[in-house]
Structure formats: structure tokens, C-alpha cells
Write a protein that holds these residues in place. Structure first.
Motif, mmCIF file in Angstrom:
data_model
loop_
_atom_site.group_PDB
_atom_site.id
_atom_site.type_symbol
_atom_site.label_atom_id
_atom_site.label_comp_id
_atom_site.label_asym_id
_atom_site.label_seq_id
_atom_site.Cartn_x
_atom_site.Cartn_y
_atom_site.Cartn_z
ATOM 1 N N ASN A 30 53.727 14.956 52.254
ATOM 2 C CA ASN A 30 54.810 14.580 51.107
ATOM 3 C C ASN A 30 54.286 14.671 49.853
ATOM 4 O O ASN A 30 54.885 14.526 49.084
ATOM 5 N N TRP A 31 53.088 15.493 49.780
ATOM 6 C CA TRP A 31 52.297 15.870 48.283
ATOM 7 C C TRP A 31 52.199 14.517 47.706
ATOM 8 O O TRP A 31 52.267 14.520 46.615
ATOM 9 N N GLU A 32 51.576 13.328 48.143
ATOM 10 C CA GLU A 32 51.118 12.243 47.836
ATOM 11 C C GLU A 32 49.729 12.475 47.633
ATOM 12 O O GLU A 32 48.917 12.450 48.727
ATOM 13 N N PRO A 33 48.886 12.307 46.292
ATOM 14 C CA PRO A 33 47.707 12.353 46.403
ATOM 15 C C PRO A 33 46.951 11.154 46.969
ATOM 16 O O PRO A 33 47.346 10.070 46.810
ATOM 17 N N LEU A 34 45.804 11.251 47.497
ATOM 18 C CA LEU A 34 44.922 10.202 48.264
ATOM 19 C C LEU A 34 43.524 10.101 47.402
ATOM 20 O O LEU A 34 43.073 11.228 47.083
ATOM 21 N N ASP A 35 43.053 9.244 47.671
ATOM 22 C CA ASP A 35 41.724 8.730 46.885
ATOM 23 C C ASP A 35 40.782 8.862 47.806
ATOM 24 O O ASP A 35 40.056 7.953 48.402
ATOM 25 N N VAL A 36 40.627 10.294 48.232
ATOM 26 C CA VAL A 36 39.673 10.587 49.496
ATOM 27 C C VAL A 36 38.788 11.599 48.926
ATOM 28 O O VAL A 36 39.184 12.611 48.238
ATOM 29 N N LYS A 37 37.666 11.527 49.262
ATOM 30 C CA LYS A 37 36.692 12.546 48.677
ATOM 31 C C LYS A 37 35.986 13.375 50.119
ATOM 32 O O LYS A 37 35.524 12.437 51.002
#
Length: 291
Positions: A205-212
Motif C-alpha cells: 500500500n506504499w507505506e514506508p517501513l523502518d527496515v534495513k
């Protein structure tokens, strides 16, 4: 030629270690890269399950999916050939390529490996003899031995020439769709690969994630593609029937019109050797893979 030399040397070293059983080799490389002991018998994380796939999942269709030439028929059958980048030629040897028959701009790449594409924006400025030497070196490499990604083991090498896809914005970006069981869950966008490589991971849904995932999280917010729904549909059609796959697609804008082009199907993202932070996300993606 430095990068080519390094790539060829590493490939030769890996080939020299071909006598080492896959499981032993994979466990060793996994420990060296991630500083973890591989729990292959009870794989739970995404990275562990990629290693499991290398060793135990030898679905014959995988060889077609990683072959950049043969996969074109697979894509055409599933979503139509309008999503394929126009093919200019196919050769078994670089010596058979006549540059005079190619357009001003094109891309040369091998079908059996990764990261060896040669981009030509103006053939009057390219050292074609150097290109032939590089391609000849690449053809001799069996990409399987590098990380024991089984699907590459029996791919017959050849060279493809494709049309160079241009974007009105001057920023051709590819979108990597992580699919599990034929459903898109996450989308990866890469920035500045050649200088300051960063990444951003989004939900469907084009929500940014705090993932590396291996590279730093980009501070840039990528604009939601206008044709995202179309790309998700294509990715899910191409990954249907697969436990997991990464479908790479290009979104190109020409004359105000958006077009989607197929890039590749990746069955072993980062060869299962990329650092994923937080670890809970590594576990979450692993849970989505049903083995």
C-alpha cells in the motif's frame, strides 16, 4: 576492466571449490557473511529459507525463471509480451555480434548471471572490442558456483541485446516486488547505486517501513508510482505458484504515458546473505515462505 577481473577471479576461486558439498559450502559462506551459524534443519528466517531453497528445492522451472532469455516466453505466456523489453539479438559468442546492426543505444547482457549488463547510450563512443572481451569472460562463468544458487547450474549461456529503455524524467527506476505464495507483500526501491547506495522498503500500500536490508535506509521518499496497481498485478501473475520470488519491474514514463517493463525474476534475494534489521523482519519474511 578491474571489476571484470575481480569478478572473474572470484568466479574461478568458487569453481575451484566445486568439490565442496553444497551444504558445507553454503554454511561456511553464511557464517562468514552474516556471522551466524546456519540452522538449515529448522530454517525459520528469510535468509535461512533462501539457503534451504538452494540445497533442497530443485524445481525444474527455476532454471527457466533465472534464464534471462528463456524467461521471456514465461512472461509472455503469463502477462503478455507488451511488458517485455524489445529484443535486438541473441548470440552464443560475442564474436558473432555485428555492432553495425545494432541501434545507437542498447544493452548487452548475459542470460545466465547477474550484474554484468553493459549499457551503451552511444555506440560511436563505446569500445566494442573491450565489450567483447568482458562478455567472453562472463560466458565462461557458471554463476551457480558463486553462492550455490541451484537454479543457475544448468543454464546454457548466451548473450542478449535489448533496446535501451529511456525515461522522460532521466531517472529509470526499478521496483522489486517481494512475493510470497503469489501475493505481493513488500516493495524495495534502490537509490544511487553507484555512489551512495540506499534503499527504502514499502508495503504493497506504499507505506514506508523502518527496515534495513543490507544498505542504509534512504532519507528520500520515493513517489508512489501511478501504475503501482498494474505492477502489483503483473508481479502476482508472474509469481503465482511459487513459494517466494522477487519480481523486478521498470516503470517508464514517455510522453506523459506510463509503461511497465519486466526486469527479471529473482529466486534468491541477495543470495540470502544480506543483513536485515530488525531481525524480527527477517523472521517475518521467513514465516511467509511455506516450505
Amino acid at each position: 576492466m578491474k571489476n571484470v577481473f575481480t569478478r572473474v577471479v572470484k568466479a574461478k576461486i568458487a569453481t575451484m571449490l566445486s568439490f565442496v558439498p553444497d551444504e558445507v559450502y553454503i554454511e561456511l559462506v553464511y557464517f562468514i557473511k552474516l556471522k551466524k551459524i546456519l540452522n538449515i534443519r529448522n530454517a525459520t528466517s528469510f535468509n535461512e529459507k533462501i539457503q534451504y531453497k538452494k540445497i533442497y528445492d530443485h524445481n525444474p522451472v527455476y532454471t527457466t525463471l533465472v534464464d534471462k532469455y528463456k524467461v521471456r516466453n514465461y512472461v509472455s505466456d503469463r502477462v503478455g509480451d507488451k511488458y517485455l523489453i524489445p529484443l535486438l539479438g541473441v548470440w552464443d559468442s560475442p564474436m558473432l555480434i555485428d555492432v553495425n546492426e545494432l541501434p545507437e543505444a542498447f544493452v548487452l547482457k548475459c542470460n545466465h548471471d547477474s550484474g554484468t549488463a553493459i549499457i551503451c547510450e552511444d555506440k560511436t563512443k563505446i569500445d566494442f572490442e573491450d565489450c567483447k572481451r568482458k562478455l567472453n569472460s562472463y560466458l565462461k562463468i557458471n554463476y551457480y558456483y558463486k553462492s550455490r544458487e541451484w537454479a543457475y547450474k544448468n543454464v546454457k549461456p548466451c548473450i542478449l541485446a535489448e533496446k535501451l529503455i529511456r525515461d522522460d524524467k532521466g531517472d529509470l527506476r526499478d521496483y522489486k516486488f517481494f512475493c510470497f505464495g503469489g501475493t505481493v507483500f513488500y516493495i524495495q526501491v534502490d537509490f544511487d547505486r553507484q555512489t551512495n547506495h540506499t534503499r527504502k522498503i514499502y508495503t504493497r500500500n506504499w507505506e514506508p517501513l523502518d527496515v534495513k536490508i543490507e544498505y542504509p535506509i534512504s532519507k528520500i521518499e520515493a513517489e508512489r508510482p501511478r501504475n503501482l496497481d498494474e505492477m502489483i498485478h503483473i508481479a502476482e501473475r508472474l509469481s503465482a505458484g511459487l513459494s517466494d520470488a522477487r519480481i523486478d519491474l521498470y516503470s517508464v514514463t514517455n510522453g506523459g504515458q506510463d509503461y511497465v517493463y519486466f526486469g527479471e525474476i529473482t529466486l534468491y534475494h541477495g543470495s540470502g546473505l544480506e543483513h536485515i534489521v530488525p531481525e524480527t523482519f527477517n523472521t517475518r519474511m521467513g514465516q511467509l515462505i511455506k516450505t
